[in-house]
Enzyme design. Structure first.
Site, short mmCIF file in Angstrom:
data_model
loop_
_atom_site.label_atom_id
_atom_site.label_comp_id
_atom_site.label_asym_id
_atom_site.label_seq_id
_atom_site.Cartn_x
_atom_site.Cartn_y
_atom_site.Cartn_z
N TYR A 1 2.77 9.14 -11.68
CA TYR A 1 1.87 8.36 -10.82
C TYR A 1 1.10 7.34 -11.65
CZ TYR A 1 -1.72 7.49 -7.23
OH TYR A 1 -2.56 6.90 -6.31
N ASN B 1 0.80 -1.22 0.00
CA ASN B 1 0.00 0.00 0.00
C ASN B 1 0.83 1.28 0.00
OD1 ASN B 1 -2.58 1.64 0.73
ND2 ASN B 1 -1.16 2.09 2.41
#
Length: 276
Positions: free
Chosen positions: A183, A89
């Protein structure tokens, strides 16, 4: 208890989605290992776990550093004898200094303006102005970090021929992100990595899946300028950001035996922002 006595390592669990996943797993009986590059944040998550915190520990490590990742897994192995669940994560949303962040936000807001001038066009020009350091930081934490942690987890899971790995991707990996191409690239890479490793290790009964959240009410979302948050929400049919617990519920499904026939898949709690 869906995860009773299973050891779950969750990276980037000092806040936001990672913390919510840690809480959900602890409630279902897991022994939770909370990782974060910020040791105080990791310790704070342990406190949030309440009574379940007695079966949890915090490890400070930077997942973009393979040596630190190796040390973290060695610590988990020494303390708990193995790892059953890995949630990759850890991530960063902002790699800019304050001046560049302000300029980038200004350009994004201009592009999302409801009424454009007669001149018509606004350009982001993000990629052509991106530095090596900004690109490498984003790729390093998200994509390299996912690889480094998965590599170490597989060495342990392969001993039992059992395990579950959940990689945190994003709608940006599904549909792109013009305001953050680094990203989008990192998250798209995570999806490709998820599919590849899932096929590789299925024979060992190790399942690998991904989550692709949309707009979630975390500090990253709240840090956006108000007008930009509004613009993004206008593109979300449900008209609201998701709660981290809604992502955690999906992670719990993928970590538990409820998803025993799922591997190489992606789930996207996104309120309709991206519909495939």
């Amino acid at each position: 208890m869906k995860l009773e006595n299973r050891v779950a390592l969750i990276t980037g669990a000092g806040s936001g989605i990672g913390r919510a996943i840690a809480e959900a797993f602890a409630e279902e009986g897991a022994v939770v290992v909370v990782n974060d590059v910020d040791g105080e944040a990791a310790a704070s998550t342990i406190e949030k776990l309440g009574a379940a915190g007695g079966r949890a520990c915090a490890i400070t490590a930077d997942v973009s550093d393979s040596a630190q990742v190796r040390g973290m897994f060695n610590q988990v192995l020494a303390s708990y004898g193995g790892v059953d669940i890995l949630v990759n994560n850890a991530g960063v949303g902002d790699v800019y200094d304050s001046d560049k962040r302000a300029e980038t936000n200004r350009r994004i807001q201009k592009q999302f303006s409801w009424i454009r001038s007669a001149a018509g066009e606004s350009h982001l020009d993000i990629t052509q102005e991106m530095t090596d350091a900004e690109w490498n930081l984003m790729i390093g934490v998200h994509l390299n970090g996912t690889f480094f942690c998965t590599r170490e987890a597989l060495k342990i899971m392969s001993r039992k021929n059992k395990g579950a790995i959940i990689n945190m991707a994003s709608v940006a990996g599904l549909g792109g992100s013009p305001s953050a191409p680094h990203y989008g690239a990192a998250k798209g890479g995570i999806l490709g990595f998820t599919r590849s490793v899932a096929q590789e290790v299925a024979s060992r009964n190790i399942r690998v899946n991904a989550l692709c959240p949309g707009l979630i009410a975390t500090a990253m979302f709240e840090a956006l300028p108000p007008s930009l948050r509004t613009a993004y929400l206008l593109r979300t049919p449900m008209g609201r950001p998701g709660d981290p617990r809604e992502v955690a519920a999906a992670a719990l499904f993928l970590a538990s035996d409820d998803s025993s026939y799922f591997t190489g898949q992606w789930f996207s709690p996104n309120g309709g922002l991206f519909i495939a």
